[in-house]
Design an enzyme around this catalytic site. Structure first.
Site, short mmCIF file in Angstrom:
data_model
loop_
_atom_site.label_atom_id
_atom_site.label_comp_id
_atom_site.label_asym_id
_atom_site.label_seq_id
_atom_site.Cartn_x
_atom_site.Cartn_y
_atom_site.Cartn_z
CG HIS A 1 -4.95 -3.61 -0.07
ND1 HIS A 1 -4.69 -2.65 -1.08
CD2 HIS A 1 -4.46 -3.01 1.14
CE1 HIS A 1 -3.86 -1.89 -0.49
NE2 HIS A 1 -3.74 -2.11 0.71
CG ASP B 1 -6.56 -3.72 -3.54
OD1 ASP B 1 -7.47 -3.22 -2.83
OD2 ASP B 1 -5.34 -3.09 -3.64
CB SER C 1 -1.06 0.03 1.16
OG SER C 1 -2.19 0.73 0.86
#
EC number: 3.4.16.6
Length: 635
Positions: free
Chosen positions: A438, A376, A176
């Protein structure tokens, strides 16, 4: 004391302080984690945890949690893991993704996909104010180079405390918003290495970034494409037309200046989740989980209640016996929070260029692996793939291997199941994980470990292990992981198709070879220190004997006077959707932990700095009027 003896004592103390164990080892002992509450039976994992000071003027301390490897294959390796945000704790990674344990209720269970199989793991709550880290509340960081400078200082002090890891092969991994942090830290390490002597350089061997927020241009442009591809929106529909208009506004802003986050572009994700929300029979709204679009969540959370393990992880990390085991200060008032909204709000990085601009230069010196979970939305695979396709590095564009020819996507199977594909060229590797979110290691722990073992070029045949059945284009290489331990209470891989299951091959002979490898890896430093101590003791005794002969009235060394020194994964979107579960809860307690001698590895204590500190504060889920929930800081 005679001048000669005084000089010798000073010299010996200096010599011993140079040795790689002495002071660093005695200080390191203060960080030793004897055990964790609820720890499963079986061989314990060697752990150290605590704070290291990185900003003496503002009481800035970074929290770390270190796990020693189970096996050494060929050479020592360390993986440094960072979660996103900015402002989300790397305990997400430790307790829900790649660490040795997962949390079930109030107990820990073994994670058979833990990356500590062949590498030491170092989790750091970064930047200051995140998770168990803390700093004065008016001293949060704002820019990526600031963060990079502090992280270098942290590593300098960490390796002074634990010199046995200083020459490990180093890999930085995360997900991320760590897609911004990791390239900047790598840049600072390479700059440091240019100034350091050959024996003081760090062996940076690779960067591994999952579902990374790296290039805002391609990532913002991928939201609508992903929504169409997954059937969240019908292209050409009225809802789609609204969103296409917002995309035009976003592009206009990016034509002026591309920043790491742009509010006009963040609105695209917010609106996708808003217009695709549906009413339930009870009158409540459900929306897509932005981290895994196969799942739904209540609006406006849209994924903030995920992953489910968080309901056990949060109370576990707030337990007094756990914080005591991890050397967290007893004065901490509110306990661990996953994400700190204040950190995310401060860390806007408006003067920092996106880390995508650093990649071409980094790829000249360091291999980089990017991986994506296919389900994601928030940092989706389309954006990553388009960034790679548009980027030029090492003499060509994208995965081009010759004019007009691109490196093929090589099919990856894991224990007979379709796991995704690998693609690589000129020091860059891309891995797509099918049926993954994710947080890829949360879904597929053993597949993710197989990836990191391949990246690190682990050959488990060196320790007598048997590789699991992982094949790329049908070829089974030696650089693969061991199967899971038989009968362990592991958090299972639960994806359709049965998950990653297997049996243990770690028998007594393997353990014997592992122990021998560990001994060889650490023998040399211990032998050097032993020689120094023996020589020092001999010289000291000789000087005492000679001085006693010369001065019959001498009664002893120092006469008892005490001679010598006494002393989250983040996600972005929904208008700064970067902070998960954000709730303002600023710490006001003091921190009183042991000083670590001259290292200044310390925490604030009573005195002139008794003021507010932030330790993983964060804000509760709120429905920001007209915007949906704010995650002020997490990708």
């Amino acid at each position: 004391m005679a001048p000669a003896i005084r000089q010798l004592a000073t010299g010996l103390l200096l010599a011993l302080s140079w040795a790689p164990t002495t002071r660093a080892d005695s200080s390191a002992a203060d960080y030793y984690v004897k055990s964790l509450p609820g720890q499963p039976a079986g061989p314990p994992v060697k752990m150290h945890a605590g704070h290291i000071e990185t900003d003496a003027d503002h009481n800035g301390n970074l929290f770390f949690w270190h796990f020693e490897n189970k096996h050494i294959a060929q050479r020592q390796r360390t993986v440094i893991w960072l979660n996103g945000g900015p402002g989300c704790s790397s305990e997400d990674g430790a307790m829900m993704e790649i660490g040795p344990y997962r949390v079930k209720g109030d107990q820990l269970v073994n994670n058979n996909g833990s990356w500590h199989e062949f590498a030491n793991l170092l989790f750091v709550d970064n930047p200051v104010g995140t998770g168990f880290s803390y700093v004065d509340t008016n001293s949060y960081l704002h820019e990526l180079d600031e963060m990079g400078d502090q992280f270098i200082l942290f590593l300098e002090k960490f390796f002074k405390l634990f010199p046995q890891y200083a020459q490990d092969d180093l890999y930085f991994a995360g997900e991320s918003y760590a897609g911004q942090h990791i390239p900047y830290i790598a840049k600072h390490i390479l700059e440091r290495n240019e100034k350091a002597g050959p024996d003081d350089q760090w062996n940076l061997k690779g960067l591994v970034i999952g579902n990374g927020w790296i290039s805002p241009f391609e990532q913002y442009g991928s939201y609508l494409k992903f929504a169409y591809e997954k059937g969240l929106l019908a292209q050409g529909s009225e809802k789609a037309k609204q969103l296409e208009q917002q995309w035009k506004i976003c592009r206009k802003q990016m034509a002026v200046d591309i920043k790491i986050d742009i509010s006009e572009c963040e609105a695209i994700l917010q609106k996708i989740l808003d217009v695709t929300a549906t009413l339930t029979t009870s009158g409540k709204r459900n929306c897509y989980n932005m981290y895994d679009v196969r799942l739904k969540d209540t609006y406006p959370s849209c994924g903030m209640n995920w992953p489910p393990d968080l309901t056990d992880v949060t109370p576990y990390l707030r337990r007094k016996d756990v914080t005591e085991a991890l050397h967290i200060n007893a004065a901490k008032n509110t306990g661990w929070k996953e994400c700190n909204g204040a950190v995310g709000s401060a860390f806007r990085a408006h003067k920092s260029k996106p880390s995508r601009d650093l990649l071409p230069d980094l790829l000249k010196k360091v291999p980089i692996t990017l991986f994506s979970g296919a389900e994601d939305l928030i940092c989706n695979h389309i954006g990553t793939e388009e960034m790679i396709g548009n980027m030029e590095w090492n003499g060509a564009k994208g995965f081009e291997v010759s004019p007009g020819n691109w490196a093929p996507r090589r099919d990856w199977t894991f224990e007979g199941k379709d796991a995704g594909f690998w693609q690589e060229a000129r020091n860059l590797t891309y891995v797509l994980f099918k049926e993954a979110s994710h947080m890829v290691p949360f879904d597929w722990p053993r597949r993710s470990r197989d990836m990191i073992d391949r990246v690190m070029k682990v050959d488990i045949s060196a320790i007598g292990g048997e590789p699991t059945d992982s094949r790329i284009d049908g070829e089974k290489g030696p650089v693969t992981s061991v199967p899971p331990s038989k009968g362990s209470n592991n958090h299972p891989d639960t994806k359709p198709g049965g998950g990653d299951k297997g049996s243990s091959t770690n028998d007594d002979e393997t353990q014997k070879q592992v122990d021998e490898a560990k001994w060889k890896a650490y023998y040399r430093s211990g032998e050097i220190v032993l020689v120094i101590v023996v020589i020092a003791a001999g010289l000291w005794g000789w000087y005492i004997w000679r001085d006693r002969r010369r001065r019959s009235g001498y009664q002893g060394v120092a006469g008892g006077d005490g001679a010598g020194p006494g002393h989250r994964a983040g996600a972005r979107g929904l208008d700064r959707f970067q902070d998960r579960r954000t709730a303002r809860d600023v710490e006001t307690g003091d921190f009183d932990e042991s000083e670590l001698d001259d290292l200044h590895v310390e925490t604030p204590r009573e005195g002139p700095h008794k003021e507010a500190y932030a330790i993983g504060d964060d804000s509760d889920e709120e429905d920001i009027k007209g915007k949906g929930p704010e995650r002020s800081g997490t990708r």
